[in-house]
Enzyme design. Sequence first.
Site, mmCIF file in Angstrom:
data_model
loop_
_atom_site.group_PDB
_atom_site.id
_atom_site.type_symbol
_atom_site.label_atom_id
_atom_site.label_comp_id
_atom_site.label_asym_id
_atom_site.label_seq_id
_atom_site.Cartn_x
_atom_site.Cartn_y
_atom_site.Cartn_z
ATOM 1 N N ASP A 165 49.542 34.743 38.246
ATOM 2 C CA ASP A 165 50.016 33.451 37.914
ATOM 3 C C ASP A 165 51.714 33.250 38.012
ATOM 4 O O ASP A 165 52.032 31.932 38.112
ATOM 5 C CB ASP A 165 49.764 33.274 36.365
ATOM 6 C CG ASP A 165 50.877 33.857 35.590
ATOM 7 O OD1 ASP A 165 51.228 35.260 35.745
ATOM 8 O OD2 ASP A 165 51.347 33.436 34.402
ATOM 9 N N ASP B 208 54.225 36.989 41.551
ATOM 10 C CA ASP B 208 52.852 37.153 42.231
ATOM 11 C C ASP B 208 52.697 36.613 43.540
ATOM 12 O O ASP B 208 51.708 36.886 44.162
ATOM 13 C CB ASP B 208 51.946 36.647 41.194
ATOM 14 C CG ASP B 208 51.629 37.425 39.799
ATOM 15 O OD1 ASP B 208 52.017 38.711 39.767
ATOM 16 O OD2 ASP B 208 51.283 36.990 38.869
ATOM 17 N N ASP C 96 46.980 40.715 37.763
ATOM 18 C CA ASP C 96 48.276 40.682 37.114
ATOM 19 C C ASP C 96 47.833 40.872 35.709
ATOM 20 O O ASP C 96 46.877 40.321 35.353
ATOM 21 C CB ASP C 96 49.071 39.510 37.593
ATOM 22 C CG ASP C 96 50.650 39.487 36.772
ATOM 23 O OD1 ASP C 96 51.202 40.535 36.608
ATOM 24 O OD2 ASP C 96 50.537 38.517 36.008
#
Length: 628
Positions: A506, A510, A314
């Site tokens: 995080d 996600d 990410d």
Amino acid sequence: MRFLRWMVRFPLVWLTIIVLALVLILSASGALQTARWIAVVYVSLVIAWTLFGMIRDVMRGHVGLDVLAVVAMVATLAVGEYVASLVIVLMLTGGEALEDYAGRRAKRELTALLDRSPQIAHVLVHPHSDSDEIQDVAADDVEIGDLLLIRPSEVVPVDGVLLSDEGSFDESSLTGESLPVHRQAGEEVLSGAVNGSRAVRVRALRRSADSQYQQIVALVQQAQDDRAPTVRLADRFAIPFTAVSLVIAGAAWGISGDPARFAEVLVLATPCPLLIAAPVAFLGGLSRAAKTGVIVKGGAVIEQLARVRSAAFDKTGTLTEGRPDLVAVRAAGGFDEDEVLVLAASAEQYSSHVLADGIRRAAESKGLALRPAEQASEVATNGVTALIGGRTVVVGKPAYVESLAPDTVRADIEAGQAAAYVAVDGRFAGVLLLADDPRPESAAVVAWLRAHDVERVTMLTGDARATAESVAHLVGIDDVHAELLPPEKVHLAGQLRPRPVLMVGDGVNDAPVLAAADIGIAMGAKGSTAAGDAADAVILTDSLAKVADAVSIGKHTLRVAYTAIWIGITISIALMLIATTGVIPAVAGALIQEGVDLATILYALRALTGPPTGLVVPTSDKELSPAR
């Protein structure tokens, strides 16, 4: 007292020692027949009990490695080597004690985390006075808002906000950082941290079950309960090793014509590297990871980390600092810049997105008072809508805001910037531009992964493509997928090749892709509980360098486990071949076998230590340069 506890925990060990000593004394005194019958009866009972356990394991789908020990005990009894049969029983029962010792040492870091779990909290009875009258309650009974007194050297029982002017805390059990951390009034103090030399007051921010340390404890307990990969490793080697051992023993008997040779060979066939050494290695890897600030949820994850071939990241809060700063406000439609900022910041009070924090900080730094909302709702990854002073304020992605305010105009933004669009009462009000710098270690981590068998590195992000590609260029990633919704992230992660695939993220958005990936790693220092729950491993420190640590530990642990197995198997086969000549008596062989067991277990404990990753992290942003 320690010896008595050991006797209670492993009664078969000392019972076998007593029987062996009695048999030796009777044999020396000439009562050979009595000694023989005692040995035969005792060993037969052990054989029956072991067979029962083997059958139970087979019914559960696991091959019983103790078949070698059972055959060896039967063979030694059949040829009259009853002392050797008792030594085999001692080795078999002593193996459990040896496993217990080695396992305790291997998981000492995990156990230390559990042992230090906060139990008691000192709640101030009169929180609005200067009185320090307290009431001791269980940590689980602390309510949000309770005022707590933390005495010197005590463990903080729940997450809270520091009310005292300042405090010093040892957070090494949470983050692996050995130096004390200094906190100022208003800053958050994490449960599990150890207070310094002065008493402080803290207001409880979360209940015990939701606090940082208790979540870590839950992860540790899950890691300890997962023994799957060691079973798989044993199953891979069990049948071939058993077959080879029986063939060598049978050949020795057939060639020599002496049935005693079968027993002499078989007592050297040790399954200990499979039954004990491999599990100890995986426990050591879990413990070492915990010490470095990474909680890995079981040995199966360790094995997957060792084999990872693709990695996906990410962007915001993972490859970047996750602390975006406001750089510009572009008002539109007749709105004032401060008005746009205060309305957006007021709405972002009800959002968990990482950009929301930067917007709120910017408003507070300008002295703008945030306004309460009559109602508010958030659409994960898209934006937030709030009713503030009778006005409907929408803050979020351009497509989301445009669906509610058709006059929305997309802004031209510079590389590395992120934009939050604002609409008020269905009219486009402006754009907030924020910048979130890459972490200093991101480029080094990406380069390290590529140098250690990770063939593909990609970025999966919901942010705008221009921003994503800019950050990707700086950290050395050339495969970028931007403006993704959570289901699209899951789909792309499933399509990545080669496998296994590692995903690092995080936020709440996600969680689905972390759960769907072969290995999901959550940045837990500032990440959400949902991400931590969905992930296979959680990084407790705010550093992406721990990803390299986790992969390195996985590779080293698996290497140690396999090496320990092969050391044991190789030495055992070599000794069995020597024993075919008849130079190793059965009793001596049984004792030598224990030496082989001990050597493999001591080698397996090498998983507790290992080589450093060699990761070179720049000390400042100035050292970052575009990766080519």
